[in-house]
Design a protein around this motif. Structure first.
Motif, PDB file in Angstrom:
ATOM      1  N   ALA A 112       0.857  -1.186   0.000  1.00 64.44           N
ATOM      2  CA  ALA A 112       0.000   0.000   0.000  1.00 64.44           C
ATOM      3  C   ALA A 112       0.892   1.234   0.000  1.00 64.44           C
ATOM      4  O   ALA A 112       1.824   1.335   0.798  1.00 64.44           O
ATOM      5  N   VAL A 113       0.597   2.165  -0.893  1.00 68.68           N
ATOM      6  CA  VAL A 113       1.432   3.352  -1.076  1.00 68.68           C
ATOM      7  C   VAL A 113       0.627   4.609  -0.771  1.00 68.68           C
ATOM      8  O   VAL A 113      -0.467   4.801  -1.313  1.00 68.68           O
ATOM      9  N   VAL A 114       1.171   5.443   0.084  1.00 62.76           N
ATOM     10  CA  VAL A 114       0.591   6.760   0.357  1.00 62.76           C
ATOM     11  C   VAL A 114       1.485   7.802  -0.299  1.00 62.76           C
ATOM     12  O   VAL A 114       2.667   7.916   0.030  1.00 62.76           O
ATOM     13  N   GLU A 115       0.918   8.533  -1.244  1.00 62.19           N
ATOM     14  CA  GLU A 115       1.663   9.580  -1.942  1.00 62.19           C
ATOM     15  C   GLU A 115       1.338  10.932  -1.317  1.00 62.19           C
ATOM     16  O   GLU A 115       0.175  11.332  -1.259  1.00 62.19           O
ATOM     17  N   ALA A 116       2.361  11.623  -0.831  1.00 64.12           N
ATOM     18  CA  ALA A 116       2.145  12.923  -0.195  1.00 64.12           C
ATOM     19  C   ALA A 116       3.403  13.766  -0.299  1.00 64.12           C
ATOM     20  O   ALA A 116       4.517  13.245  -0.189  1.00 64.12           O
ATOM     21  N   ALA A 117       3.222  15.061  -0.471  1.00 64.21           N
ATOM     22  CA  ALA A 117       4.360  15.960  -0.676  1.00 64.21           C
ATOM     23  C   ALA A 117       5.143  16.229   0.602  1.00 64.21           C
ATOM     24  O   ALA A 117       6.343  16.474   0.552  1.00 64.21           O
ATOM     25  N   LEU A 118       4.472  16.189   1.757  1.00 67.61           N
ATOM     26  CA  LEU A 118       5.105  16.658   2.993  1.00 67.61           C
ATOM     27  C   LEU A 118       5.294  15.552   4.031  1.00 67.61           C
ATOM     28  O   LEU A 118       5.245  15.808   5.233  1.00 67.61           O
ATOM     29  N   LEU A 119       5.541  14.347   3.600  1.00 67.06           N
ATOM     30  CA  LEU A 119       5.745  13.246   4.546  1.00 67.06           C
ATOM     31  C   LEU A 119       6.949  13.492   5.450  1.00 67.06           C
ATOM     32  O   LEU A 119       6.911  13.187   6.645  1.00 67.06           O
ATOM     33  N   VAL A 120       8.009  14.029   4.884  1.00 72.03           N
ATOM     34  CA  VAL A 120       9.221  14.274   5.674  1.00 72.03           C
ATOM     35  C   VAL A 120       9.034  15.499   6.559  1.00 72.03           C
ATOM     36  O   VAL A 120       9.366  15.486   7.753  1.00 72.03           O
ATOM     37  N   GLU A 121       8.480  16.557   5.989  1.00 70.11           N
ATOM     38  CA  GLU A 121       8.316  17.807   6.728  1.00 70.11           C
ATOM     39  C   GLU A 121       7.427  17.642   7.960  1.00 70.11           C
ATOM     40  O   GLU A 121       7.656  18.281   8.992  1.00 70.11           O
ATOM     41  N   THR A 122       6.405  16.798   7.860  1.00 73.30           N
ATOM     42  CA  THR A 122       5.476  16.602   8.977  1.00 73.30           C
ATOM     43  C   THR A 122       5.891  15.465   9.908  1.00 73.30           C
ATOM     44  O   THR A 122       5.279  15.273  10.957  1.00 73.30           O
ATOM     45  N   GLY A 123       6.914  14.711   9.517  1.00 68.41           N
ATOM     46  CA  GLY A 123       7.334  13.564  10.314  1.00 68.41           C
ATOM     47  C   GLY A 123       6.499  12.326  10.080  1.00 68.41           C
ATOM     48  O   GLY A 123       6.728  11.281  10.705  1.00 68.41           O
ATOM     49  N   SER A 124       5.537  12.397   9.159  1.00 65.54           N
ATOM     50  CA  SER A 124       4.635  11.266   8.910  1.00 65.54           C
ATOM     51  C   SER A 124       5.347  10.059   8.318  1.00 65.54           C
ATOM     52  O   SER A 124       4.828   8.943   8.378  1.00 65.54           O
ATOM     53  N   PHE A 125       6.523  10.269   7.735  1.00 66.00           N
ATOM     54  CA  PHE A 125       7.247   9.157   7.102  1.00 66.00           C
ATOM     55  C   PHE A 125       7.548   8.039   8.092  1.00 66.00           C
ATOM     56  O   PHE A 125       7.731   6.885   7.698  1.00 66.00           O
ATOM     57  N   ARG A 126       7.585   8.360   9.370  1.00 64.29           N
ATOM     58  CA  ARG A 126       7.887   7.348  10.390  1.00 64.29           C
ATOM     59  C   ARG A 126       6.772   6.307  10.532  1.00 64.29           C
ATOM     60  O   ARG A 126       6.977   5.269  11.164  1.00 64.29           O
ATOM     61  N   SER A 127       5.618   6.578   9.958  1.00 67.76           N
ATOM     62  CA  SER A 127       4.483   5.653  10.062  1.00 67.76           C
ATOM     63  C   SER A 127       4.552   4.524   9.037  1.00 67.76           C
ATOM     64  O   SER A 127       3.686   3.647   9.045  1.00 67.76           O
ATOM     65  N   TYR A 128       5.562   4.536   8.173  1.00 68.37           N
ATOM     66  CA  TYR A 128       5.620   3.587   7.066  1.00 68.37           C
ATOM     67  C   TYR A 128       6.834   2.669   7.180  1.00 68.37           C
ATOM     68  O   TYR A 128       7.865   3.052   7.730  1.00 68.37           O
ATOM     69  N   HIS A 129       6.673   1.466   6.631  1.00 68.92           N
ATOM     70  CA  HIS A 129       7.801   0.536   6.615  1.00 68.92           C
ATOM     71  C   HIS A 129       8.939   1.064   5.743  1.00 68.92           C
ATOM     72  O   HIS A 129      10.116   0.904   6.077  1.00 68.92           O
ATOM     73  N   ARG A 130       8.557   1.647   4.606  1.00 70.42           N
ATOM     74  CA  ARG A 130       9.542   2.123   3.641  1.00 70.42           C
ATOM     75  C   ARG A 130       9.168   3.521   3.159  1.00 70.42           C
ATOM     76  O   ARG A 130       7.989   3.835   2.973  1.00 70.42           O
TER      77      ARG A 130
END
Length: 217
Positions: A112-130
């Motif tokens: 499952a892929v979530v495409e978003a521009a601000l994953l790093v800026e918001t810290g949301s990237f930590r919610s994903y395996h990759r």
């Protein structure tokens, strides 16, 4: 199920890569599409945004007019900050709900892929395996963004609101260089897909995912 965050700067080509991954079997959700849903007349973002910015941002139907809102926050950094504080948590909550629903499907997707521009800026990237980061030279990104109809001022403003590629690369697991042709990106999407399938297999079997420097494709 492997949870993948896909991000990149304006004009990098993340939406195109997301489309290629969807064609290969990934479930893909675009953060911009989620925002559109939140802005509908019954969307959960409408009331808090009206409280923050007033009814001037509404359409005749009672939803949020994105163009009015963009103009309102364009020249006001504090208004943009307020907008992000309201909308980003709602987007994250909806993405989490969607991923949870996919996890419980009897025949759910492997990836499952979530495409978003601000994953790093918001810290949301930590919610994903990759985390997959799509990159391209700044000059190429500006040219692509301008070709999409954005003004030079809009391109500059949007790029300033995003972390630079180097910041994104530091937390990426896969880096996809999209400085070439569409055919080259499609070939890289296939290579990435094979890596993601291997990662998904590891997750399914309860094995730890590999660590180390990001793989550049």
């Amino acid at each position: 199920m492997l949870r993948v965050g896909l991000t990149g700067g304006l004009g990098a080509g993340k939406s195109t890569l997301a489309r290629f991954l969807a064609q290969k079997g990934a479930a893909v959700r675009d953060a911009d599409a989620v925002v559109e849903e939140l802005y509908l007349p019954q969307g959960t973002a409408v009331l808090p945004l009206v409280r923050a910015f007033g009814e001037r941002i509404l359409t005749a139907q009672g939803g949020v007019d994105r163009e009015k809102l963009k103009k309102l926050v364009a020249a006001d950094p504090s208004a943009l900050l307020m907008l992000n504080r309201i909308v980003h948590p709602l987007v994250r909550a909806e993405m989490a709900r969607w991923l949870e629903e996919l996890e419980h499907r009897p025949q759910g997707p492997l990836v499952a892929v979530v495409e978003a521009a601000l994953l790093v800026e918001t810290g949301s990237f930590r919610s994903y395996h990759r985390l997959v980061v799509v990159t391209a030279p700044l000059s190429v990104r500006r040219e692509r963004a301008a070709a999409s109809g954005l003004s030079l001022e809009a391109v500059r403003r949007l790029m300033e609101a995003q972390a630079d590629d180097e910041t994104k690369r530091k937390v990426a697991h896969y880096i996809v260089d999209n400085s070439g042709t569409l055919a080259e990106l499609e070939a890289k999407a296939e290579a990435l897909w094979q890596h993601l399938l291997a990662d998904a297999q590891a997750v399914a079997e309860g094995r730890p995912l590999s660590t180390g420097p990001a793989l550049v494709l």
